[in-house]
Motif scaffolding. Structure first.
Motif, PDB file in Angstrom:
ATOM      1  N   TYR A  27     -10.144  -5.936 -10.867  1.00 36.45           N
ATOM      2  CA  TYR A  27     -10.947  -6.361  -9.740  1.00 36.45           C
ATOM      3  C   TYR A  27     -10.635  -5.495  -8.535  1.00 36.45           C
ATOM      4  O   TYR A  27      -9.477  -5.264  -8.208  1.00 36.45           O
ATOM      5  CB  TYR A  27     -10.662  -7.831  -9.407  1.00 36.45           C
ATOM      6  CG  TYR A  27     -11.042  -8.745 -10.534  1.00 36.45           C
ATOM      7  CD1 TYR A  27     -12.355  -9.149 -10.697  1.00 36.45           C
ATOM      8  CD2 TYR A  27     -10.093  -9.164 -11.455  1.00 36.45           C
ATOM      9  CE1 TYR A  27     -12.711  -9.970 -11.746  1.00 36.45           C
ATOM     10  CE2 TYR A  27     -10.444  -9.985 -12.510  1.00 36.45           C
ATOM     11  CZ  TYR A  27     -11.760 -10.385 -12.645  1.00 36.45           C
ATOM     12  OH  TYR A  27     -12.110 -11.185 -13.692  1.00 36.45           O
ATOM     13  N   TRP A  28     -11.668  -5.014  -7.878  1.00 33.09           N
ATOM     14  CA  TRP A  28     -11.488  -4.302  -6.621  1.00 33.09           C
ATOM     15  C   TRP A  28     -11.318  -5.349  -5.539  1.00 33.09           C
ATOM     16  O   TRP A  28     -12.067  -6.325  -5.488  1.00 33.09           O
ATOM     17  CB  TRP A  28     -12.708  -3.439  -6.309  1.00 33.09           C
ATOM     18  CG  TRP A  28     -12.661  -2.132  -6.998  1.00 33.09           C
ATOM     19  CD1 TRP A  28     -13.210  -1.814  -8.200  1.00 33.09           C
ATOM     20  CD2 TRP A  28     -12.007  -0.949  -6.527  1.00 33.09           C
ATOM     21  NE1 TRP A  28     -12.939  -0.515  -8.510  1.00 33.09           N
ATOM     22  CE2 TRP A  28     -12.201   0.036  -7.505  1.00 33.09           C
ATOM     23  CE3 TRP A  28     -11.272  -0.642  -5.394  1.00 33.09           C
ATOM     24  CZ2 TRP A  28     -11.696   1.322  -7.368  1.00 33.09           C
ATOM     25  CZ3 TRP A  28     -10.777   0.635  -5.266  1.00 33.09           C
ATOM     26  CH2 TRP A  28     -10.991   1.598  -6.238  1.00 33.09           C
ATOM     27  N   ASN A  29     -10.336  -5.159  -4.696  1.00 34.20           N
ATOM     28  CA  ASN A  29     -10.085  -6.075  -3.592  1.00 34.20           C
ATOM     29  C   ASN A  29     -10.068  -5.297  -2.296  1.00 34.20           C
ATOM     30  O   ASN A  29      -9.747  -4.108  -2.264  1.00 34.20           O
ATOM     31  CB  ASN A  29      -8.736  -6.775  -3.777  1.00 34.20           C
ATOM     32  CG  ASN A  29      -8.815  -7.857  -4.808  1.00 34.20           C
ATOM     33  OD1 ASN A  29      -9.290  -8.928  -4.524  1.00 34.20           O
ATOM     34  ND2 ASN A  29      -8.399  -7.558  -6.036  1.00 34.20           N
ATOM     35  N   TYR A  30     -10.381  -5.990  -1.237  1.00 32.83           N
ATOM     36  CA  TYR A  30     -10.408  -5.394   0.097  1.00 32.83           C
ATOM     37  C   TYR A  30      -9.515  -6.241   0.977  1.00 32.83           C
ATOM     38  O   TYR A  30      -9.607  -7.464   0.978  1.00 32.83           O
ATOM     39  CB  TYR A  30     -11.837  -5.406   0.635  1.00 32.83           C
ATOM     40  CG  TYR A  30     -11.998  -4.825   2.013  1.00 32.83           C
ATOM     41  CD1 TYR A  30     -11.962  -3.451   2.209  1.00 32.83           C
ATOM     42  CD2 TYR A  30     -12.199  -5.638   3.124  1.00 32.83           C
ATOM     43  CE1 TYR A  30     -12.133  -2.897   3.461  1.00 32.83           C
ATOM     44  CE2 TYR A  30     -12.366  -5.094   4.373  1.00 32.83           C
ATOM     45  CZ  TYR A  30     -12.342  -3.729   4.540  1.00 32.83           C
ATOM     46  OH  TYR A  30     -12.507  -3.183   5.790  1.00 32.83           O
ATOM     47  N   MET A  31      -8.616  -5.608   1.703  1.00 35.07           N
ATOM     48  CA  MET A  31      -7.733  -6.334   2.599  1.00 35.07           C
ATOM     49  C   MET A  31      -7.838  -5.723   3.980  1.00 35.07           C
ATOM     50  O   MET A  31      -7.926  -4.508   4.124  1.00 35.07           O
ATOM     51  CB  MET A  31      -6.290  -6.248   2.119  1.00 35.07           C
ATOM     52  CG  MET A  31      -5.319  -6.905   3.066  1.00 35.07           C
ATOM     53  SD  MET A  31      -3.641  -6.836   2.433  1.00 35.07           S
ATOM     54  CE  MET A  31      -3.406  -8.553   2.085  1.00 35.07           C
ATOM     55  N   ARG A  32      -7.829  -6.581   4.991  1.00 31.20           N
ATOM     56  CA  ARG A  32      -7.842  -6.079   6.360  1.00 31.20           C
ATOM     57  C   ARG A  32      -6.904  -6.898   7.217  1.00 31.20           C
ATOM     58  O   ARG A  32      -6.711  -8.084   6.994  1.00 31.20           O
ATOM     59  CB  ARG A  32      -9.239  -6.061   6.949  1.00 31.20           C
ATOM     60  CG  ARG A  32      -9.802  -7.423   7.218  1.00 31.20           C
ATOM     61  CD  ARG A  32     -11.244  -7.344   7.643  1.00 31.20           C
ATOM     62  NE  ARG A  32     -11.655  -8.670   8.050  1.00 31.20           N
ATOM     63  CZ  ARG A  32     -12.405  -8.927   9.073  1.00 31.20           C
ATOM     64  NH1 ARG A  32     -12.867  -7.948   9.804  1.00 31.20           N
ATOM     65  NH2 ARG A  32     -12.724 -10.149   9.383  1.00 31.20           N
ATOM     66  N   GLY A  64      -8.339  -1.585   3.686  1.00 30.49           N
ATOM     67  CA  GLY A  64      -8.530  -0.701   2.550  1.00 30.49           C
ATOM     68  C   GLY A  64      -8.736  -1.462   1.258  1.00 30.49           C
ATOM     69  O   GLY A  64      -8.658  -2.691   1.214  1.00 30.49           O
ATOM     70  N   TYR A  65      -9.005  -0.693   0.223  1.00 33.76           N
ATOM     71  CA  TYR A  65      -9.278  -1.233  -1.107  1.00 33.76           C
ATOM     72  C   TYR A  65      -8.080  -1.028  -2.026  1.00 33.76           C
ATOM     73  O   TYR A  65      -7.315  -0.084  -1.863  1.00 33.76           O
ATOM     74  CB  TYR A  65     -10.486  -0.514  -1.724  1.00 33.76           C
ATOM     75  CG  TYR A  65     -11.765  -0.766  -0.983  1.00 33.76           C
ATOM     76  CD1 TYR A  65     -12.533  -1.886  -1.258  1.00 33.76           C
ATOM     77  CD2 TYR A  65     -12.205   0.115  -0.011  1.00 33.76           C
ATOM     78  CE1 TYR A  65     -13.710  -2.122  -0.571  1.00 33.76           C
ATOM     79  CE2 TYR A  65     -13.382  -0.116   0.680  1.00 33.76           C
ATOM     80  CZ  TYR A  65     -14.133  -1.229   0.392  1.00 33.76           C
ATOM     81  OH  TYR A  65     -15.288  -1.467   1.076  1.00 33.76           O
ATOM     82  N   PHE A  66      -7.962  -1.920  -3.005  1.00 34.71           N
ATOM     83  CA  PHE A  66      -6.974  -1.745  -4.062  1.00 34.71           C
ATOM     84  C   PHE A  66      -7.486  -2.404  -5.328  1.00 34.71           C
ATOM     85  O   PHE A  66      -8.344  -3.287  -5.278  1.00 34.71           O
ATOM     86  CB  PHE A  66      -5.591  -2.286  -3.664  1.00 34.71           C
ATOM     87  CG  PHE A  66      -5.545  -3.767  -3.393  1.00 34.71           C
ATOM     88  CD1 PHE A  66      -5.134  -4.654  -4.377  1.00 34.71           C
ATOM     89  CD2 PHE A  66      -5.874  -4.259  -2.144  1.00 34.71           C
ATOM     90  CE1 PHE A  66      -5.075  -6.019  -4.112  1.00 34.71           C
ATOM     91  CE2 PHE A  66      -5.806  -5.615  -1.873  1.00 34.71           C
ATOM     92  CZ  PHE A  66      -5.405  -6.501  -2.861  1.00 34.71           C
ATOM     93  N   VAL A  67      -7.015  -1.931  -6.472  1.00 36.00           N
ATOM     94  CA  VAL A  67      -7.410  -2.475  -7.767  1.00 36.00           C
ATOM     95  C   VAL A  67      -6.358  -3.472  -8.207  1.00 36.00           C
ATOM     96  O   VAL A  67      -5.161  -3.186  -8.147  1.00 36.00           O
ATOM     97  CB  VAL A  67      -7.554  -1.349  -8.815  1.00 36.00           C
ATOM     98  CG1 VAL A  67      -7.861  -1.935 -10.187  1.00 36.00           C
ATOM     99  CG2 VAL A  67      -8.633  -0.370  -8.389  1.00 36.00           C
ATOM    100  N   LEU A  68      -6.811  -4.636  -8.652  1.00 42.47           N
ATOM    101  CA  LEU A  68      -5.898  -5.679  -9.108  1.00 42.47           C
ATOM    102  C   LEU A  68      -6.201  -6.019 -10.562  1.00 42.47           C
ATOM    103  O   LEU A  68      -7.202  -6.667 -10.849  1.00 42.47           O
ATOM    104  CB  LEU A  68      -6.037  -6.922  -8.231  1.00 42.47           C
ATOM    105  CG  LEU A  68      -5.078  -8.058  -8.532  1.00 42.47           C
ATOM    106  CD1 LEU A  68      -3.646  -7.637  -8.241  1.00 42.47           C
ATOM    107  CD2 LEU A  68      -5.438  -9.275  -7.709  1.00 42.47           C
ATOM    108  N   SER A  73      -0.082  -9.155  -9.739  1.00 40.83           N
ATOM    109  CA  SER A  73      -0.068  -9.344  -8.292  1.00 40.83           C
ATOM    110  C   SER A  73       0.126  -7.976  -7.649  1.00 40.83           C
ATOM    111  O   SER A  73       0.564  -7.033  -8.299  1.00 40.83           O
ATOM    112  CB  SER A  73       1.034 -10.311  -7.862  1.00 40.83           C
ATOM    113  OG  SER A  73       2.299  -9.775  -8.189  1.00 40.83           O
ATOM    114  N   GLN A  74      -0.214  -7.881  -6.402  1.00 41.19           N
ATOM    115  CA  GLN A  74      -0.146  -6.601  -5.695  1.00 41.19           C
ATOM    116  C   GLN A  74       0.420  -6.854  -4.310  1.00 41.19           C
ATOM    117  O   GLN A  74       0.012  -7.792  -3.632  1.00 41.19           O
ATOM    118  CB  GLN A  74      -1.550  -6.002  -5.577  1.00 41.19           C
ATOM    119  CG  GLN A  74      -1.656  -4.772  -4.702  1.00 41.19           C
ATOM    120  CD  GLN A  74      -1.174  -3.509  -5.409  1.00 41.19           C
ATOM    121  OE1 GLN A  74      -1.112  -3.468  -6.622  1.00 41.19           O
ATOM    122  NE2 GLN A  74      -0.836  -2.514  -4.649  1.00 41.19           N
ATOM    123  N   THR A  75       1.351  -6.035  -3.883  1.00 40.07           N
ATOM    124  CA  THR A  75       1.878  -6.113  -2.532  1.00 40.07           C
ATOM    125  C   THR A  75       1.239  -5.004  -1.712  1.00 40.07           C
ATOM    126  O   THR A  75       1.228  -3.855  -2.133  1.00 40.07           O
ATOM    127  CB  THR A  75       3.408  -5.936  -2.524  1.00 40.07           C
ATOM    128  OG1 THR A  75       3.994  -7.006  -3.267  1.00 40.07           O
ATOM    129  CG2 THR A  75       3.958  -5.945  -1.106  1.00 40.07           C
TER     130      THR A  75
END
Length: 166
Positions: A27-32, A64-68, A73-75
């Motif tokens: 899943y592509w995720n976006y965090m701000r 930015g975006y990150f793949v999960l 889990s992703q830090t």
């Protein structure tokens, strides 16, 4: 019965073969993170594609975006310096705003005062407090605020220019 050629249709999926493949995919995720307007980004870790030069309602936006991958889990870590105007008479308040509709998530916040400065109070009680560094571990299940007080060594400059938050 065979339909005439003019009435046949072709369905092309732009996704994986089926729902099970979608469930097992990434899943592509976006965090701000919204920070005071003149904050300076120092380091970003954990994003595949950082987005730069954003602002919203007078605040700087680090995003930015990150793949999960499924079940992982992703830090994501944002480290930034605060502008001098943020710290008012050696006091600093950090507001963590929970995104509506998102389940509670764990959050760790580390605040580092300039070398030689002392943290005189912290609310809520930090998980760890050593010299000029305080660490807070919490569940972001609602909006939260962290308050800190600092004491400067004699002849020190403004604290805000050097306070780092990660």
């Amino acid at each position: 019965m065979t339909l005439p050629a003019s009435t046949r249709s072709l369905y092309v999926s732009r996704y994986l073969a089926g729902y099970v493949d979608l469930q097992n995919g990434c899943y592509w995720n976006y965090m701000r993170v919204l920070v005071p307007g003149d904050s300076a980004p120092l380091r970003v870790k954990g994003l595949a594609a950082p987005v730069k030069d954003l602002s919203e309602q007078g605040r700087a936006v680090f995003a930015g975006y990150f793949v999960l991958p499924r079940g992982k889990s992703q830090t994501v870590r944002f480290e930034y310096g605060l502008p001098p105007t943020v710290v008012d008479e050696s006091r600093y308040t950090l507001r963590l705003e929970k995104q509506p509709g998102v389940p509670p998530i764990p959050a760790t916040v580390r605040v580092t005062a300039p070398e030689g400065w002392t943290i005189t109070y912290a609310y809520p009680n930090p998980t760890r407090l050593v010299g000029n560094r305080a660490e807070f571990a919490m569940t972001l299940d609602r909006d939260r605020a962290i308050e800190l007080g600092f004491e400067a060594p004699s002849a020190a400059g403004p604290v805000g220019a050097l306070v780092r938050t990660t």
